[in-house]
Motif scaffolding. Structure first.
Motif, PDB file in Angstrom:
ATOM      1  N   ALA A 249       9.483  11.067  17.494  1.00  0.00           N
ATOM      2  CA  ALA A 249       8.638  11.548  16.844  1.00  0.00           C
ATOM      3  C   ALA A 249       7.851  11.085  15.670  1.00  0.00           C
ATOM      4  O   ALA A 249       8.445  10.703  14.377  1.00  0.00           O
ATOM      5  CB  ALA A 249       8.921  13.256  16.521  1.00  0.00           C
ATOM      6  N   ILE A 250       6.877  10.777  15.640  1.00  0.00           N
ATOM      7  CA  ILE A 250       5.962   9.834  14.291  1.00  0.00           C
ATOM      8  C   ILE A 250       5.283  10.446  13.080  1.00  0.00           C
ATOM      9  O   ILE A 250       3.769  10.968  13.327  1.00  0.00           O
ATOM     10  CB  ILE A 250       5.307   8.352  14.318  1.00  0.00           C
ATOM     11  CG1 ILE A 250       4.553   9.117  15.677  1.00  0.00           C
ATOM     12  CG2 ILE A 250       6.715   8.068  15.240  1.00  0.00           C
ATOM     13  CD1 ILE A 250       3.483   7.150  16.052  1.00  0.00           C
ATOM     14  N   ASP A 251       5.362  10.487  12.157  1.00  0.00           N
ATOM     15  CA  ASP A 251       4.341  11.059  10.724  1.00  0.00           C
ATOM     16  C   ASP A 251       3.517  10.286  11.475  1.00  0.00           C
ATOM     17  O   ASP A 251       4.517   8.903  11.276  1.00  0.00           O
ATOM     18  CB  ASP A 251       5.487  11.530   9.852  1.00  0.00           C
ATOM     19  CG  ASP A 251       4.144  11.254   9.170  1.00  0.00           C
ATOM     20  OD1 ASP A 251       3.433  12.397   8.769  1.00  0.00           O
ATOM     21  OD2 ASP A 251       4.433  10.653   7.599  1.00  0.00           O
ATOM     22  N   LEU A 252       2.138   9.843  10.592  1.00  0.00           N
ATOM     23  CA  LEU A 252       1.507   9.797  10.147  1.00  0.00           C
ATOM     24  C   LEU A 252       1.572   8.649   8.692  1.00  0.00           C
ATOM     25  O   LEU A 252       1.218   7.995   8.191  1.00  0.00           O
ATOM     26  CB  LEU A 252       0.102   9.590  10.284  1.00  0.00           C
ATOM     27  CG  LEU A 252      -0.307  10.171  11.884  1.00  0.00           C
ATOM     28  CD1 LEU A 252      -1.440  11.071  12.028  1.00  0.00           C
ATOM     29  CD2 LEU A 252      -0.576   9.011  12.575  1.00  0.00           C
ATOM     30  N   ASP A 253       0.727   9.500   7.575  1.00  0.00           N
ATOM     31  CA  ASP A 253       0.750   9.030   6.111  1.00  0.00           C
ATOM     32  C   ASP A 253       2.596   8.602   5.398  1.00  0.00           C
ATOM     33  O   ASP A 253       2.869   9.692   5.716  1.00  0.00           O
ATOM     34  CB  ASP A 253      -0.347  10.439   4.930  1.00  0.00           C
ATOM     35  CG  ASP A 253      -1.560  10.099   6.275  1.00  0.00           C
ATOM     36  OD1 ASP A 253      -2.324   9.503   6.116  1.00  0.00           O
ATOM     37  OD2 ASP A 253      -1.369  11.198   6.783  1.00  0.00           O
ATOM     38  N   GLY A 254       2.117   7.543   5.253  1.00  0.00           N
ATOM     39  CA  GLY A 254       3.511   6.853   4.523  1.00  0.00           C
ATOM     40  C   GLY A 254       4.721   7.130   5.627  1.00  0.00           C
ATOM     41  O   GLY A 254       5.637   6.516   5.022  1.00  0.00           O
ATOM     42  N   THR A 255       4.095   6.481   7.121  1.00  0.00           N
ATOM     43  CA  THR A 255       5.460   6.721   8.019  1.00  0.00           C
ATOM     44  C   THR A 255       4.538   5.451   9.098  1.00  0.00           C
ATOM     45  O   THR A 255       4.909   4.100   8.871  1.00  0.00           O
ATOM     46  CB  THR A 255       5.800   8.008   8.395  1.00  0.00           C
ATOM     47  OG1 THR A 255       6.404   9.029   7.780  1.00  0.00           O
ATOM     48  CG2 THR A 255       6.576   7.640   9.738  1.00  0.00           C
ATOM     49  N   THR A 256       3.576   6.056   9.399  1.00  0.00           N
ATOM     50  CA  THR A 256       2.600   5.400  10.908  1.00  0.00           C
ATOM     51  C   THR A 256       2.218   4.195   9.732  1.00  0.00           C
ATOM     52  O   THR A 256       1.885   3.435  10.456  1.00  0.00           O
ATOM     53  CB  THR A 256       2.363   5.767  11.640  1.00  0.00           C
ATOM     54  OG1 THR A 256       3.414   6.501  12.532  1.00  0.00           O
ATOM     55  CG2 THR A 256       1.579   5.034  12.771  1.00  0.00           C
ATOM     56  N   LEU A 257       1.070   5.208   8.843  1.00  0.00           N
ATOM     57  CA  LEU A 257       0.140   4.482   8.437  1.00  0.00           C
ATOM     58  C   LEU A 257       0.834   4.042   7.386  1.00  0.00           C
ATOM     59  O   LEU A 257       1.443   4.026   6.334  1.00  0.00           O
ATOM     60  CB  LEU A 257      -1.006   5.089   7.624  1.00  0.00           C
ATOM     61  CG  LEU A 257      -1.323   6.374   8.795  1.00  0.00           C
ATOM     62  CD1 LEU A 257      -2.671   7.056   8.435  1.00  0.00           C
ATOM     63  CD2 LEU A 257      -1.739   5.201  10.213  1.00  0.00           C
ATOM     64  N   ASN A 258       0.284   2.406   7.065  1.00  0.00           N
ATOM     65  CA  ASN A 258      -0.010   1.741   5.451  1.00  0.00           C
ATOM     66  C   ASN A 258      -0.510   2.205   4.461  1.00  0.00           C
ATOM     67  O   ASN A 258      -1.273   3.471   4.736  1.00  0.00           O
ATOM     68  CB  ASN A 258      -0.049  -0.043   5.262  1.00  0.00           C
ATOM     69  CG  ASN A 258      -1.704  -0.009   6.128  1.00  0.00           C
ATOM     70  OD1 ASN A 258      -2.601   1.266   5.174  1.00  0.00           O
ATOM     71  ND2 ASN A 258      -1.546  -0.924   6.333  1.00  0.00           N
ATOM     72  N   ASN A 259      -0.762   1.816   3.401  1.00  0.00           N
ATOM     73  CA  ASN A 259      -1.071   3.016   2.188  1.00  0.00           C
ATOM     74  C   ASN A 259      -2.930   2.926   2.256  1.00  0.00           C
ATOM     75  O   ASN A 259      -3.511   3.536   1.159  1.00  0.00           O
ATOM     76  CB  ASN A 259      -0.811   2.586   0.651  1.00  0.00           C
ATOM     77  CG  ASN A 259       1.079   2.839  -0.393  1.00  0.00           C
ATOM     78  OD1 ASN A 259       0.801   3.880   1.014  1.00  0.00           O
ATOM     79  ND2 ASN A 259       1.150   2.822  -0.257  1.00  0.00           N
ATOM     80  N   ASN A 260      -3.041   2.217   3.200  1.00  0.00           N
ATOM     81  CA  ASN A 260      -4.926   2.094   3.218  1.00  0.00           C
ATOM     82  C   ASN A 260      -5.521   2.770   4.767  1.00  0.00           C
ATOM     83  O   ASN A 260      -5.982   2.633   5.309  1.00  0.00           O
ATOM     84  CB  ASN A 260      -5.167   0.694   3.880  1.00  0.00           C
ATOM     85  CG  ASN A 260      -5.384  -0.111   2.279  1.00  0.00           C
ATOM     86  OD1 ASN A 260      -5.335   0.626   0.921  1.00  0.00           O
ATOM     87  ND2 ASN A 260      -4.660  -1.371   2.115  1.00  0.00           N
ATOM     88  N   SER A 261      -4.492   3.813   5.308  1.00  0.00           N
ATOM     89  CA  SER A 261      -4.245   4.748   6.161  1.00  0.00           C
ATOM     90  C   SER A 261      -4.540   3.512   7.224  1.00  0.00           C
ATOM     91  O   SER A 261      -5.607   4.249   8.069  1.00  0.00           O
ATOM     92  CB  SER A 261      -5.128   5.486   5.453  1.00  0.00           C
ATOM     93  OG  SER A 261      -4.964   6.703   5.185  1.00  0.00           O
TER      94      SER A 261
END
Length: 268
Positions: free
Chosen positions: A7-19
């Motif tokens: 289970a993967i969160d997106l913001d701050g996890t799968t995505l970098n700080n530029n989304s």
């Protein structure tokens, strides 16, 4: 090794700080799926801010949005699809009290619903800055029960708003203040969290709780980090999330922390 549900969160996890999702992350996730494992998005974002990322990852499986309040598959009808709604009359009740309880801006959202009480100043993130008449909350436009409310409130009345909702709707609504400098508050169905969605996925795939791996960084990830057989906090995660996690990534979200952890875990 048993097949895993990641289970993967997106913001701050799968995505970098530029989304953004790195190509390395996409490649690693696809390799894991090719080995028979399941990787599912479990995010606080609404569908309108997820589906392009879902496609970029090459997924065709269910995803969980609105912090567990909506689970569906964008590519086909999922037999376990669900959603938790808020009575639309509560929206009007809150707006009628706007001045008293400090509501500046409110958005109401559903799977295919997005309305707001008014346009936002450009300095306020997330909220729309240019609304047409049919995008403004009214008895004519809000004809279905939304899934989630997001509000920007006066800083001085933040606690007033929270207390009002708790006093009047504590049995049916959950109030979740966001982190950051802006006084933004999310309102959703009481008792619903990311674990609500993960349990649906566990039942759907027929796997054991111990075979769930969950990655997250923020307070809304706490429930799934605790629930998972292996709860992994990002290096850039909140200190509390790192404290309760079983493990912490060596790298942050700007340096493929998720992908690097998965490569080591699955030896790929």
């Amino acid at each position: 090794m048993n097949k895993k549900l990641i289970a993967i969160d997106l913001d701050g996890t799968t995505l970098n700080n530029n989304s953004e999702i790195s190509q390395e992350t996409i490649n690693v996730i696809q390799k894991i799926i090719s080995k028979g494992n399941m990787v599912n998005i479990v995010t606080g974002r609404p569908p309108r801010l997820v589906e392009h990322l879902y496609k970029q990852l090459g997924f065709n499986n269910p995803m969980i949005t609105f912090n567990g309040s909506l689970g569906y598959n964008p590519t086909y009808v999922w037999s376990e699809a669900y959603q938790y709604n808020i009575d639309k009359n509560i929206v009007f009740e809150l707006l009628n009290k706007s001045e008293e309880i400090g509501i500046n801006l409110m958005t109401v959202e559903g799977k295919n619903l997005f309305l707001a009480n008014k346009s936002a100043d450009e300095s306020v993130g997330f909220f729309p800055t240019n609304l047409s008449k049919d995008e403004i909350i009214s008895k004519d436009t809000l004809t279905e029960n939304p899934i989630c409310l997001t509000l920007h409130v006066d800083k001085q009345k933040k606690e007033t708003f929270i207390n009002y909702v708790k006093q009047n709707y504590s049995d049916i609504l959950e109030v979740s203040p966001w982190g950051g400098k802006d006084p933004i508050i999310e309102v959703a169905t009481k008792g619903v969290s990311k674990v609500t969605g993960i349990k649906k996925l566990v039942n759907y795939y027929g796997i054991k709780q111990n075979d769930v791996i969950a990655f997250g960084d923020e307070f809304n990830d706490e429930s799934m980090i605790k629930y998972a057989g292996l709860g992994v906090a990002m290096k850039n995660g909140q200190p509390k999330i790192k404290e309760i996690a079983d493990d912490v990534t060596k790298f942050d979200n700007n340096h493929n922390g998720l992908a690097e952890y998965l490569k080591e875990y699955f030896k790929i």
